[in-house]
Design an enzyme around this catalytic site. Structure first.
Site, PDB file in Angstrom:
ATOM      1  N   THR A 186       0.862  -1.083   0.115  1.00 29.01           N
ATOM      2  CA  THR A 186       0.017  -0.096   0.036  1.00 29.01           C
ATOM      3  C   THR A 186       0.978   1.062   0.018  1.00 29.01           C
ATOM      4  O   THR A 186       1.832   1.429   0.685  1.00 29.01           O
ATOM      5  CB  THR A 186      -0.941  -0.029   1.385  1.00 29.01           C
ATOM      6  OG1 THR A 186      -1.796  -0.929   1.230  1.00 29.01           O
ATOM      7  CG2 THR A 186      -1.504   1.368   1.393  1.00 29.01           C
ATOM      8  N   GLY A 216     -10.177  -2.045   4.034  1.00 28.92           N
ATOM      9  CA  GLY A 216      -9.168  -1.641   5.395  1.00 28.92           C
ATOM     10  C   GLY A 216      -9.149  -0.264   5.471  1.00 28.92           C
ATOM     11  O   GLY A 216      -9.990   0.550   5.278  1.00 28.92           O
ATOM     12  N   THR A 237       0.172   1.741   6.536  1.00 23.86           N
ATOM     13  CA  THR A 237      -0.045   0.760   6.107  1.00 23.86           C
ATOM     14  C   THR A 237       0.418  -0.561   6.895  1.00 23.86           C
ATOM     15  O   THR A 237       0.708  -0.387   8.084  1.00 23.86           O
ATOM     16  CB  THR A 237       1.410   0.624   4.817  1.00 23.86           C
ATOM     17  OG1 THR A 237       1.285  -0.573   4.170  1.00 23.86           O
ATOM     18  CG2 THR A 237       2.576   0.550   5.629  1.00 23.86           C
ATOM     19  N   GLY A 238      -0.267  -1.841   6.483  1.00 24.63           N
ATOM     20  CA  GLY A 238      -0.233  -2.960   7.226  1.00 24.63           C
ATOM     21  C   GLY A 238      -1.693  -3.518   7.524  1.00 24.63           C
ATOM     22  O   GLY A 238      -2.354  -3.152   6.534  1.00 24.63           O
TER      23      GLY A 238
HETATM   24  N1  ASP Z   1      -3.499  -1.296   4.854  1.00 23.06           N
HETATM   25  C1  ASP Z   1      -3.979  -2.102   3.649  1.00 23.06           C
HETATM   26  C2  ASP Z   1      -5.339  -2.759   4.152  1.00 23.06           C
HETATM   27  O1  ASP Z   1      -5.558  -3.185   5.311  1.00 23.06           O
HETATM   28  C3  ASP Z   1      -2.858  -3.108   3.359  1.00 23.06           C
HETATM   29  C4  ASP Z   1      -1.574  -2.972   3.508  1.00 23.06           C
HETATM   30  O2  ASP Z   1      -1.130  -1.640   3.620  1.00 23.06           O
HETATM   31  O3  ASP Z   1      -0.584  -3.577   3.196  1.00 23.06           O
HETATM   32  O4  ASP Z   1      -6.159  -2.805   3.589  1.00 23.06           O
END
Ligand code: ASP
Length: 326
Positions: A186, A216, A237-238
């Site tokens: 992301t 998300g 992110t995450g």
């Molecule tokens: N934050 C993003 C989500 O939960 C995913 C990511 O950043 O890897 O959709």
């Protein structure tokens, strides 16, 4: 009055007048159109060298923070190799690629789109929501229809390789809302332009093989992104579910308002998550932040996260401090 007397008197008056004007000019200097240009900054999640460079160079040329952020993240939205942003992003468990994005500008205005199919540049679409509708967020087919109205092209977002990976996944269909702790893609981007104004964008295809309709943190203002032009900005992110529960980006900006540096604010916001879990081995969260003075910071749970920083026209990858650093 004789002609000669008139000329002499007029000349004296003229000299007095021009002297007066000169003195006035000394006392009250005319306002010069002097502009104090700031050194622009682009900051983004992960090692998106190109995206950050494009945004940084555009800022150097004088474009606004919002234009730069949207231009920067578009590089990843169009990058077919990136499997969690834009075209080429992994589909949901039913095989549909659905994208989420938001943007926020220096006036505190924002726009977001969620669960959008067939459109690559969803951060630009989020801007259309902000500028052309009375709303902040549009979902699904409503957002897609708006895109066509404003000239966006319908595109197949599932590429040959993302479809191949999906077909392989179908063999086990193991559904774990768990993300690779070292390779989320992301992109959240924060930009400061030459006026010192801050804006940002965040765009993603979310978790690979997510449940249909799952959204998300990335398109949620305050969670995936937040900007307060007087204070600074933050992006995340995450694992989105954890970020949303803590309204992470908003929290970071508020912590900076209370006097914390971007680094301290990211650390404090992340600790609100880690303190609620006994085990952290199954998910990653990472935050980036920038304040009005141009200071930056980031923090993550697992080592391996890095941020890109474009400052003084140099684009640098900065390895982030991590909660689980040994
Ligand atoms: N934050 C993003 C989500 O939960 C995913 C990511 O950043 O890897 O959709």
């Amino acid at each position: 009055m004789k002609r000669r007397d008139f000329i002499t008197k007029s000349t004296k008056a003229g000299v007095a007048l021009s002297l007066g004007a000169t003195l006035m000019a000394c006392v009250e200097k005319p306002k010069s159109p002097m502009i104090h240009r700031k050194q622009p900054i682009a900051l983004c999640t992960w090692g998106f060298v190109n995206a950050n460079l494009v945004a940084g160079k555009a800022l150097d040329q004088g474009i606004s923070a919002l234009d730069a952020a949207i231009k920067g993240v578009a590089i990843e939205e169009e990058n077919l190799k990136n499997t969690t942003v834009g075209k080429g992003g992994a589909p949901d468990r039913e095989g549909n690629v659905t994208l989420d994005a938001c943007i926020m500008d220096s006036n505190g205005d924002c726009g977001a789109v969620v669960c959008v199919e067939n459109i690559t540049n969803v951060a630009a679409l989020a801007r259309i929501v902000m500028e052309k509708t009375p709303h902040v967020m549009l979902a699904g087919s409503g957002a897609e229809e708006l895109a066509y109205k404003y000239g966006f092209q319908k595109e197949q977002l599932l590429t040959e390789s993302s479809n191949k990976a999906y077909q392989e996944w179908l063999e086990t269909s193991e559904y774990k809302p768990i993300i690779n702790i070292e390779n989320h893609d992301t992109i959240g981007m924060l930009c400061m332009d030459q006026n010192g104004d801050i804006a940002g964008a965040c765009t993603t295809s979310g978790l690979s093989y997510k449940m249909k309709g799952r959204v998300g943190d990335s398109p949620i203002i305050g969670a995936g992104l937040f900007i307060d032009n007087e204070i600074g900005g933050a992006a995340a992110t995450g694992l989105g579910e954890e970020i949303m529960k803590n309204v992470g980006s908003f929290l970071i900006v508020e912590l900076m308002r209370q006097g914390k540096s971007p680094q301290e604010a990211c650390e404090e916001a992340l600790k609100r998550i880690t303190s609620k879990h006994e085990k952290l081995d199954h998910f990653q969260v990472a935050y980036i932040a920038m304040n009005k003075a141009g200071e930056t910071g980031s923090y993550c749970i697992h080592p391996g996260f890095a941020r890109m920083e474009y400052k003084n026209s140099i684009n640098t990858r900065v390895a982030s401090k991590a909660y689980l650093d040994v």
